[in-house]
Design a protein around this motif. Structure first.
Motif, PDB file in Angstrom:
ATOM      1  N   ALA A 260      83.157  31.276  88.530  1.00 39.30           N
ATOM      2  CA  ALA A 260      83.001  32.691  88.870  1.00 39.30           C
ATOM      3  C   ALA A 260      84.211  33.252  89.603  1.00 39.30           C
ATOM      4  O   ALA A 260      84.621  34.402  89.378  1.00 39.30           O
ATOM      5  CB  ALA A 260      81.741  32.879  89.709  1.00 39.30           C
ATOM      6  N   MET A 261      84.795  32.465  90.487  1.00 41.87           N
ATOM      7  CA  MET A 261      85.910  32.960  91.288  1.00 41.87           C
ATOM      8  C   MET A 261      87.250  32.907  90.560  1.00 41.87           C
ATOM      9  O   MET A 261      88.282  33.261  91.113  1.00 41.87           O
ATOM     10  CB  MET A 261      85.998  32.167  92.595  1.00 41.87           C
ATOM     11  CG  MET A 261      84.802  32.343  93.514  1.00 41.87           C
ATOM     12  SD  MET A 261      84.580  34.062  94.080  1.00 41.87           S
ATOM     13  CE  MET A 261      83.088  34.515  93.177  1.00 41.87           C
ATOM     14  N   VAL A 263      87.905  34.666  87.921  1.00 39.11           N
ATOM     15  CA  VAL A 263      88.144  35.974  87.313  1.00 39.11           C
ATOM     16  C   VAL A 263      88.087  37.044  88.402  1.00 39.11           C
ATOM     17  O   VAL A 263      87.615  36.804  89.524  1.00 39.11           O
ATOM     18  CB  VAL A 263      87.117  36.282  86.205  1.00 39.11           C
ATOM     19  CG1 VAL A 263      87.165  35.215  85.116  1.00 39.11           C
ATOM     20  CG2 VAL A 263      85.709  36.363  86.774  1.00 39.11           C
ATOM     21  N   GLU A 265      86.949  40.518  90.397  1.00 36.27           N
ATOM     22  CA  GLU A 265      85.620  41.050  90.722  1.00 36.27           C
ATOM     23  C   GLU A 265      85.130  41.992  89.630  1.00 36.27           C
ATOM     24  O   GLU A 265      83.949  41.979  89.270  1.00 36.27           O
ATOM     25  CB  GLU A 265      85.651  41.768  92.067  1.00 36.27           C
ATOM     26  CG  GLU A 265      84.283  42.290  92.486  1.00 36.27           C
ATOM     27  CD  GLU A 265      84.298  42.950  93.839  1.00 36.27           C
ATOM     28  OE1 GLU A 265      83.253  43.529  94.232  1.00 36.27           O
ATOM     29  OE2 GLU A 265      85.342  42.904  94.527  1.00 36.27           O
ATOM     30  N   GLU A 267      85.871  41.919  86.398  1.00 33.06           N
ATOM     31  CA  GLU A 267      85.448  41.135  85.226  1.00 33.06           C
ATOM     32  C   GLU A 267      84.145  40.398  85.513  1.00 33.06           C
ATOM     33  O   GLU A 267      83.270  40.286  84.647  1.00 33.06           O
ATOM     34  CB  GLU A 267      86.539  40.149  84.838  1.00 33.06           C
ATOM     35  CG  GLU A 267      86.232  39.389  83.549  1.00 33.06           C
ATOM     36  CD  GLU A 267      87.366  38.478  83.116  1.00 33.06           C
ATOM     37  OE1 GLU A 267      87.163  37.690  82.165  1.00 33.06           O
ATOM     38  OE2 GLU A 267      88.454  38.532  83.731  1.00 33.06           O
ATOM     39  N   ARG A 268      84.001  39.918  86.734  1.00 32.38           N
ATOM     40  CA  ARG A 268      82.788  39.206  87.130  1.00 32.38           C
ATOM     41  C   ARG A 268      81.567  40.115  87.006  1.00 32.38           C
ATOM     42  O   ARG A 268      80.543  39.735  86.443  1.00 32.38           O
ATOM     43  CB  ARG A 268      82.959  38.708  88.571  1.00 32.38           C
ATOM     44  CG  ARG A 268      82.059  37.569  88.943  1.00 32.38           C
ATOM     45  CD  ARG A 268      82.570  36.806  90.143  1.00 32.38           C
ATOM     46  NE  ARG A 268      83.005  37.640  91.233  1.00 32.38           N
ATOM     47  CZ  ARG A 268      84.238  37.614  91.739  1.00 32.38           C
ATOM     48  NH1 ARG A 268      85.157  36.808  91.220  1.00 32.38           N
ATOM     49  NH2 ARG A 268      84.573  38.388  92.754  1.00 32.38           N
ATOM     50  N   ARG A 269      81.706  41.322  87.519  1.00 36.56           N
ATOM     51  CA  ARG A 269      80.586  42.269  87.454  1.00 36.56           C
ATOM     52  C   ARG A 269      80.276  42.655  86.008  1.00 36.56           C
ATOM     53  O   ARG A 269      79.110  42.845  85.648  1.00 36.56           O
ATOM     54  CB  ARG A 269      80.884  43.508  88.285  1.00 36.56           C
ATOM     55  CG  ARG A 269      80.893  43.254  89.786  1.00 36.56           C
ATOM     56  CD  ARG A 269      80.980  44.554  90.574  1.00 36.56           C
ATOM     57  NE  ARG A 269      79.808  45.389  90.326  1.00 36.56           N
ATOM     58  CZ  ARG A 269      78.639  45.244  90.954  1.00 36.56           C
ATOM     59  NH1 ARG A 269      78.484  44.282  91.862  1.00 36.56           N
ATOM     60  NH2 ARG A 269      77.639  46.050  90.675  1.00 36.56           N
ATOM     61  N   THR A 288      76.547  32.870  82.376  1.00 36.12           N
ATOM     62  CA  THR A 288      77.596  33.739  82.917  1.00 36.12           C
ATOM     63  C   THR A 288      78.776  32.922  83.424  1.00 36.12           C
ATOM     64  O   THR A 288      79.903  33.062  82.944  1.00 36.12           O
ATOM     65  CB  THR A 288      77.016  34.590  84.056  1.00 36.12           C
ATOM     66  OG1 THR A 288      76.333  33.734  84.998  1.00 36.12           O
ATOM     67  CG2 THR A 288      76.041  35.627  83.530  1.00 36.12           C
ATOM     68  N   PHE A 289      78.493  32.058  84.411  1.00 42.37           N
ATOM     69  CA  PHE A 289      79.533  31.209  84.994  1.00 42.37           C
ATOM     70  C   PHE A 289      78.982  29.793  85.163  1.00 42.37           C
ATOM     71  O   PHE A 289      77.767  29.584  85.204  1.00 42.37           O
ATOM     72  CB  PHE A 289      79.999  31.773  86.335  1.00 42.37           C
ATOM     73  CG  PHE A 289      80.600  33.151  86.216  1.00 42.37           C
ATOM     74  CD1 PHE A 289      81.875  33.322  85.700  1.00 42.37           C
ATOM     75  CD2 PHE A 289      79.868  34.275  86.590  1.00 42.37           C
ATOM     76  CE1 PHE A 289      82.422  34.604  85.567  1.00 42.37           C
ATOM     77  CE2 PHE A 289      80.404  35.549  86.461  1.00 42.37           C
ATOM     78  CZ  PHE A 289      81.687  35.712  85.944  1.00 42.37           C
ATOM     79  N   ALA A 298      80.236  31.641  94.314  1.00 44.37           N
ATOM     80  CA  ALA A 298      79.749  32.069  93.007  1.00 44.37           C
ATOM     81  C   ALA A 298      78.290  32.509  93.096  1.00 44.37           C
ATOM     82  O   ALA A 298      77.883  33.512  92.493  1.00 44.37           O
ATOM     83  CB  ALA A 298      79.893  30.927  91.997  1.00 44.37           C
ATOM     84  N   ALA A 301      78.027  35.872  94.672  1.00 49.21           N
ATOM     85  CA  ALA A 301      78.420  36.935  93.744  1.00 49.21           C
ATOM     86  C   ALA A 301      77.242  37.339  92.857  1.00 49.21           C
ATOM     87  O   ALA A 301      76.985  38.528  92.639  1.00 49.21           O
ATOM     88  CB  ALA A 301      79.596  36.466  92.890  1.00 49.21           C
TER      89      ALA A 301
END
Length: 331
Positions: A260-261, A263, A265, A267-269, A288-289, A298, A301
């Protein structure tokens, strides 16, 4: 090591305990493929296992229908269609009843019968099984197919003994219980609680929810499946089951390999939003991750994203606060 005494005639080669997904498959495999003498037991009145007992309003599979089924028979897979993406309890039970009929499994099960003891006799190298009917049988093998969630639990909360109304557990739901027009209280807001609350709220007279701590909830995006969708899955039978067997969680999708970390923020959202729209709590967790379950950052998030959704959806700030978790996502 003791050798099996061929002079002793055992009642059965194998005993299977449970007539849900696992027990029914074990029966077919042992009896039909291996040619063993097998007897199955279940305290329920028919096949179904969890889905025989869990008849509460809103009961739903946590896995998409195309892989919430048996994979041992291509023709069975070809002949059955699920009506929706995730499957309500009545449809799952109907499927299991169909399987029992198709492979003539019921004749090898004894229903309305519980197992009270199972002891292995080292002198005879055999199992001695006792039922709640007072029957005793011997077998060389015992297969327990009880599942992970077979035991119901009603906590001894204060006032339970003097409560004048009815008390029911979702894991042992009466077949014909109608909640229409009733005053209902539900304890718990986990997966089952959320399912029950959303299904019963439109029909009861009044619903009170008792919550110890709020839980994260991701939409299922459930809905009908088209004929073309079913046709595609059936055409890709081998590919479907290869994906299931090659995965870690076996939910019918390929797990993410992206931390998760790794990418931005933004792209994460975007990835979380896409998963939210697609639906499914397990997909949100693992599609997702790759590190939501192991990396605190992660996980935070994911948790933060869902908290934001609660704030958007629930208009009353005080209610939103009560519904907003502070623990780890999927604690």
């Amino acid at each position: 090591m003791n050798q099996f005494n061929n002079e002793q005639r055992l009642d059965y080669d194998a005993v299977v305990i449970g007539a849900g997904f696992s027990g029914m498959y074990a029966m077919r495999k042992l009896r039909d493929d291996l040619g063993l003498r097998v007897l199955g037991y279940d305290r329920a009145g028919d096949v179904g296992g969890t889905w025989y007992w869990n008849r509460y309003p809103g009961a739903l599979s946590d896995t998409e229908g195309f892989c919430y089924c048996y994979s041992f028979d291509r023709e069975l897979y070809k002949d059955w269609n699920w009506k929706t993406k995730y499957i309500p309890q009545p449809h799952i039970l109907a499927y299991l009843e169909h399987v029992a009929e198709r492979y003539d499994l019921r004749r090898s099960f004894q229903f309305n019968t519980g197992i009270t003891a199972a002891h292995f006799n080292e002198a005879t190298n055999a199992w001695e099984i006792q039922t709640d009917k007072g029957e005793k049988v011997t077998a060389r093998y015992v297969v327990t197919a009880l599942g992970l969630l077979a035991q119901t639990n009603i906590p001894k909360f204060k006032g339970r003994e003097t409560f004048k109304g009815e008390i029911h557990h979702t894991g042992n739901w009466p077949k014909d219980l109608d909640l229409s027009g009733k005053r209902v209280g539900v304890i718990g807001t986990g997966s089952t609680g959320c399912q029950f609350i959303t299904a019963s709220a439109p029909v009861v007279k009044h619903l009170t929810v008792f919550q110890r701590s709020p839980q994260y909830s991701v939409p299922t995006a459930n809905g009908p499946q088209s004929e073309s969708y079913h046709a595609e899955k059936k055409e890709k039978f081998d590919e479907v089951w290869d994906t299931v067997r090659d995965s870690n969680v076996a939910f019918g999708f390929k797990e993410s390999t992206i931390p998760a970390m790794s990418v931005s923020e933004e792209e994460r959202r975007a990835i979380f939003q896409k998963a939210w729209d697609k639906g499914g709590g397990f997909y949100f967790m693992f599609g997702t991750f790759c590190d939501i379950a192991v990396d605190p950052a992660a996980n935070e998030a994911a948790a933060s994203f869902i908290r934001g959704k609660i704030k958007e959806i629930v208009k009353d700030p005080e209610t939103a606060k009560k519904l907003t978790p502070t623990d780890l996502y999927a604690k």
